[in-house]
Design a protein around this motif. Structure first.
Motif, PDB file in Angstrom:
ATOM      1  N   CYS A 180      -0.300  -1.819  -3.926  1.00  0.00           N
ATOM      2  CA  CYS A 180       0.579  -0.655  -3.862  1.00  0.00           C
ATOM      3  C   CYS A 180       1.460  -0.644  -5.105  1.00  0.00           C
ATOM      4  O   CYS A 180       2.250  -1.563  -5.320  1.00  0.00           O
ATOM      5  N   ILE A 182       4.520   0.533  -7.118  1.00  0.00           N
ATOM      6  CA  ILE A 182       5.860   1.067  -6.881  1.00  0.00           C
ATOM      7  C   ILE A 182       6.451   1.511  -8.215  1.00  0.00           C
ATOM      8  O   ILE A 182       6.356   0.803  -9.224  1.00  0.00           O
ATOM      9  N   VAL A 186      12.613   1.770  -8.016  1.00  0.00           N
ATOM     10  CA  VAL A 186      12.512   1.430  -6.589  1.00  0.00           C
ATOM     11  C   VAL A 186      12.658  -0.077  -6.451  1.00  0.00           C
ATOM     12  O   VAL A 186      11.975  -0.848  -7.140  1.00  0.00           O
ATOM     13  N   PRO A 188      11.773  -3.423  -5.337  1.00  0.00           N
ATOM     14  CA  PRO A 188      10.533  -3.950  -4.767  1.00  0.00           C
ATOM     15  C   PRO A 188      10.752  -4.755  -3.484  1.00  0.00           C
ATOM     16  O   PRO A 188       9.882  -4.766  -2.608  1.00  0.00           O
ATOM     17  N   GLU A 190      13.032  -4.151  -1.143  1.00  0.00           N
ATOM     18  CA  GLU A 190      13.159  -3.180  -0.065  1.00  0.00           C
ATOM     19  C   GLU A 190      11.804  -2.541   0.250  1.00  0.00           C
ATOM     20  O   GLU A 190      11.485  -2.266   1.417  1.00  0.00           O
ATOM     21  N   ALA A 191      11.008  -2.307  -0.793  1.00  0.00           N
ATOM     22  CA  ALA A 191       9.675  -1.721  -0.589  1.00  0.00           C
ATOM     23  C   ALA A 191       8.790  -2.650   0.236  1.00  0.00           C
ATOM     24  O   ALA A 191       8.018  -2.195   1.094  1.00  0.00           O
ATOM     25  N   VAL A 194       9.631  -2.248   3.914  1.00  0.00           N
ATOM     26  CA  VAL A 194       9.096  -1.000   4.451  1.00  0.00           C
ATOM     27  C   VAL A 194       7.585  -1.118   4.685  1.00  0.00           C
ATOM     28  O   VAL A 194       7.055  -0.699   5.722  1.00  0.00           O
ATOM     29  N   LEU A 195       6.894  -1.717   3.732  1.00  0.00           N
ATOM     30  CA  LEU A 195       5.448  -1.893   3.871  1.00  0.00           C
ATOM     31  C   LEU A 195       5.111  -2.813   5.043  1.00  0.00           C
ATOM     32  O   LEU A 195       4.149  -2.563   5.784  1.00  0.00           O
ATOM     33  N   CYS A 251       5.025   5.057   1.743  1.00  0.00           N
ATOM     34  CA  CYS A 251       5.486   5.734   0.521  1.00  0.00           C
ATOM     35  C   CYS A 251       6.089   7.099   0.844  1.00  0.00           C
ATOM     36  O   CYS A 251       7.117   7.497   0.272  1.00  0.00           O
ATOM     37  N   ALA A 254       9.561   6.648   2.749  1.00  0.00           N
ATOM     38  CA  ALA A 254      10.650   6.195   1.880  1.00  0.00           C
ATOM     39  C   ALA A 254      10.956   7.197   0.768  1.00  0.00           C
ATOM     40  O   ALA A 254      12.019   7.120   0.131  1.00  0.00           O
ATOM     41  N   TRP A 256       9.387   7.526  -2.121  1.00  0.00           N
ATOM     42  CA  TRP A 256       9.277   6.901  -3.444  1.00  0.00           C
ATOM     43  C   TRP A 256       8.645   7.868  -4.435  1.00  0.00           C
ATOM     44  O   TRP A 256       7.686   8.573  -4.100  1.00  0.00           O
TER      45      TRP A 256
END
Length: 271
Positions: A180, A182, A186, A188, A190-191, A194-195, A251, A254, A256
């Motif tokens: 994924c 990003i 963003v 990473p 926090e991403a 979420v993922l 995605c 969020a 993004w």
């Protein structure tokens, strides 16, 4: 006189020849029925003893071929052909026959080793000999596979035995490798959280080991995150596609931005 000679010709040659032909046909038909009965008995006996299906299929094929050869020899004897007379021909053409049958015999020998060593069995998903699919039969000379697009493929046993072989069904789980990208700006970490929430909702992924979602690298577009859930081999493509959907949902939720390569222009002043 001509009628008498014709009658003698019929009695001396045609009738005995016809009897031999009918006898040969009868032996072939009855022998085929007996061979079918014997192979079925062998299959039932081995099935009752819970013998591996791969060994059952291989043993049945071997018995069938051996009995067919014996049946042909019996028919030749009935027809008055001495099978021993072929010995000289076989000896004279031994080199030619050996060269012509070398590939066939190597496939036969490789088939024996595949059954004994058992690197895979019927029902396993493998990649070998340039083909990938589920094994449906290990024959005397070739292995039959059904590919993912439902094609029947026959691969020579010697090619499988001499090539690198991957058995996807040996281990209890298999890893799905996805990525994924990003965008810059963003976070990473926090991403990743979420993922993880979205990937955890995918069905048929294993709890142990847990999915691996980590930063793989930093590039000009931002952060590249690897998403690696685990599942049983039979669920591989379902998990693969559903995890891609989970990444897309994460995605979208969020918000993004779309990753894009950022370039910095350098202005040089002229003196």
């Amino acid at each position: 006189m001509p009628n008498i000679e014709a009658e003698q010709l019929v009695n001396m040659y045609l009738i005995p020849f016809g009897i031999k032909i009918l006898s040969a046909l009868a032996i072939w038909i009855i022998g085929g029925i007996v061979i079918g009965m014997l192979t079925n008995l062998l299959r039932r006996a081995m099935t009752l003893r819970k013998v591996d299906p791969t060994l059952i299929s291989y043993s049945e094929s071997s018995l069938r071929v051996a009995l067919r050869i014996a049946l042909v020899m019996a028919i030749l004897d009935v027809c008055g052909i001495q099978t021993t007379s072929f010995a000289a021909l076989i000896a004279a053409g031994g080199v030619a026959i050996g060269v012509a049958w070398s590939g066939l015999l190597s496939n036969f020998a490789a088939g024996i080793f595949l059954v004994i060593l058992r690197p895979f069995k019927v029902g396993d998903a493998i990649s070998a000999g340039g083909q990938t699919g589920e094994v449906t039969e290990i024959g005397l000379f070739s292995t039959t596979m059904t590919t993912g697009d439902n094609l029947r493929v026959y691969v020579g046993n010697s090619k499988i035995f001499s090539d690198n072989l991957v058995n996807y069904s040996s281990n209890p789980h298999r890893r799905v490798d996805l990525k994924c990208q990003i965008a810059n700006g963003v976070n990473p970490l926090e991403a990743i959280e979420v993922l993880k929430r979205h990937v955890a909702k995918v069905t048929n992924i294993t709890g142990t080991p847990e999915p691996t979602i980590e930063i793989l690298e930093f590039n000009a577009a931002g952060s590249l995150i690897t998403v690696r859930p685990y599942c049983n081999n039979k669920d591989y493509w379902q998990v693969y596609f559903d995890t891609n959907k989970a990444i897309a949902a994460a995605c979208a939720e969020a918000g993004w931005p779309v990753p894009a390569v950022h370039q910095v222009a350098i202005h040089q002043s002229h003196v």
